[in-house]
Design an enzyme around this catalytic site. Sequence first.
Site, PDB file in Angstrom:
ATOM      1  N   GLU A  70      44.245 -21.497  37.647  1.00  0.00           N
ATOM      2  CA  GLU A  70      45.223 -22.526  37.974  1.00  0.00           C
ATOM      3  C   GLU A  70      44.526 -23.764  38.538  1.00  0.00           C
ATOM      4  O   GLU A  70      44.828 -24.892  38.174  1.00  0.00           O
ATOM      5  CB  GLU A  70      46.244 -21.967  38.975  1.00  0.00           C
ATOM      6  CG  GLU A  70      47.479 -22.828  39.095  1.00  0.00           C
ATOM      7  CD  GLU A  70      48.527 -22.211  40.018  1.00  0.00           C
ATOM      8  OE1 GLU A  70      48.305 -21.090  40.534  1.00  0.00           O
ATOM      9  OE2 GLU A  70      49.556 -22.865  40.231  1.00  0.00           O
ATOM     10  N   GLY A  74      55.104 -24.128  44.710  1.00  0.00           N
ATOM     11  CA  GLY A  74      56.095 -23.499  45.568  1.00  0.00           C
ATOM     12  C   GLY A  74      55.514 -22.300  46.313  1.00  0.00           C
ATOM     13  O   GLY A  74      55.860 -22.025  47.453  1.00  0.00           O
ATOM     14  N   ALA A  75      54.578 -21.579  45.667  1.00  0.00           N
ATOM     15  CA  ALA A  75      54.032 -20.363  46.271  1.00  0.00           C
ATOM     16  C   ALA A  75      52.551 -20.471  46.623  1.00  0.00           C
ATOM     17  O   ALA A  75      52.047 -19.707  47.424  1.00  0.00           O
ATOM     18  CB  ALA A  75      54.267 -19.164  45.355  1.00  0.00           C
ATOM     19  N   SER A  76      51.829 -21.402  46.010  1.00  0.00           N
ATOM     20  CA  SER A  76      50.403 -21.552  46.329  1.00  0.00           C
ATOM     21  C   SER A  76      50.011 -23.021  46.254  1.00  0.00           C
ATOM     22  O   SER A  76      50.755 -23.854  45.738  1.00  0.00           O
ATOM     23  CB  SER A  76      49.544 -20.739  45.361  1.00  0.00           C
ATOM     24  OG  SER A  76      49.614 -21.288  44.060  1.00  0.00           O
ATOM     25  N   GLN A  80      46.372 -25.518  45.462  1.00  0.00           N
ATOM     26  CA  GLN A  80      45.007 -25.464  44.951  1.00  0.00           C
ATOM     27  C   GLN A  80      44.217 -26.720  45.322  1.00  0.00           C
ATOM     28  O   GLN A  80      44.768 -27.821  45.301  1.00  0.00           O
ATOM     29  CB  GLN A  80      44.991 -25.356  43.423  1.00  0.00           C
ATOM     30  CG  GLN A  80      45.379 -24.016  42.864  1.00  0.00           C
ATOM     31  CD  GLN A  80      46.867 -23.736  42.983  1.00  0.00           C
ATOM     32  OE1 GLN A  80      47.282 -22.788  43.640  1.00  0.00           O
ATOM     33  NE2 GLN A  80      47.686 -24.574  42.396  1.00  0.00           N
TER      34      GLN A  80
END
Length: 398
Positions: free
Chosen positions: A173, A215-217, A219
């Site tokens: 990602e 929303g969840a991670s 980078q």
Amino acid sequence: MEDIKDSNENSCTRNILVILGFSCVISVIVLIAVGISQNKPLPQNVKYGIVLDAGSSHTSLYIYSWPSEKENDTGIVQQIEECQVAGPGISKYAQKLQEIGDYLAECMEKTRDVIPVSKHHETPVYLGATAGMRLLRMESEQLADRVIDAVIRTLSTYPFNFQGATIITGQEEGAYGWITINYLLGSFFQNSGWFSGISEKMNHEKTFGALDLGGASTQITFVPENHTMESPENSLQFRLYGKDYYVYTHSFLCYGKDQALWQKLAKDIQVSSDRSLRDPCFHTGYKKVVNVSDLYKTPCTKKFKRTLPFDEFQIQGTGNYEQCQQSILELFNTGDCPYSQCAFNGIYLPPIQGNFEAFSAFYFVMNFFNLTSEKVSQEEAIRKIRNFCSQPWNEVST
Ligand SMILES: *[C@@H]1O[C@H](CO)[C@@H](O)[C@H](O)[C@H]1NC(C)=O
Ligand SMILES: *[C@@H]1O[C@H](CO)[C@@H](O)[C@H](O)[C@H]1NC(C)=O
Ligand SMILES: *[C@@H]1O[C@H](CO)[C@@H](O)[C@H](O)[C@H]1NC(C)=O
Ligand SMILES: *[C@@H]1O[C@H](CO)[C@@H](O)[C@H](O)[C@H]1NC(C)=O
């Protein structure tokens, strides 16, 4: 921590941070890969590709096209259509797998109309899922597999060339985001004459660092000064358009904006004796009931879990910027670092290098505040956000 603070302060003055709006992080690399592998001459002039970006809070579908005979040896990928799938992210369908077909149908049917029928069978379709599905897999591998299987069954029913549906890794990602922004900004084509308007303005040897808030991670990915990385799991190496890149990347699971909020609520309710929680991160007058079993369902709140004497509690906003910031900062453990320098939670971070581009939720939030212009100073941005936070909910909600 002092090291990090120092280097961040330096880099804030030395470097430019640009907030970028663009659509799909995972798409371009897939198509670059496709484009590169298409070496044999083909009779048709245009090829198409479909990418579904299955984020934690929603899914987007993108249709791309590129010339099958690559112009001047490098494929130019163009986004020709975008479709937002109505509903939440695919991980929310774990308990209603039979609905996944209908969920994806509208965008997939639109795709049938956009791509000429004669090209359907050769058009690749790929779905990549990110941290929402990584979290579901931590909760239950079986549930995550079932969701992916249902997605595969659905996408296989269309006449396109189905290439796969997978949960991509945090490293992938980070890499895709970095490749995408540098592709869009022309960093890889410095001598080709394309993107010449942009290329003239930028230092030709340099790539941009990428900051991606989901929303969840979240980078961070950039090319550090020293290619030798202290932690191998943060090190990526790839070759693009004839050049080698040594990249640092990390994906912080549970630090996307939705999961960070769950963490914060779990942390604060842990020390509350009351079933109402006064919360500086919501506007005054804002009230919301939180279901305790929902709060503890995500693996992100595990470390704050305790047995509460109630099933639900109520958030009551107090709208205080400084207190909210303080509360959020408590989620970042900057104490223990086994390396010469860390980001937080003991994760290695080499010295920050170069200019950065921030996108995804960084963009959506800053765009809401009309703060995406490069001319906006940090002071001005803070002033505007602080002022917004102090407004009562009844004013804001109208
Ligand atoms: C490809 O090269 C030709 C000749 O050098 C040039 O005219 C054309 O504009 C180039 N195409 C692109 C997309 O840059
Ligand atoms: C790069 O990092 C390695 C490993 O940490 C170190 O041994 C080396 O001295 C560094 N090189 C430079 C030029 O800083
Ligand atoms: C909380 O949500 C769970 C399912 O997510 C539900 O079974 C439960 O009844 C809810 N509890 C309350 C108090 O609403
Ligand atoms: C952003 O600009 C738009 C259009 O000028 C305006 O309606 C909106 O209120 C602004 N938003 C904020 C948060 O200042």
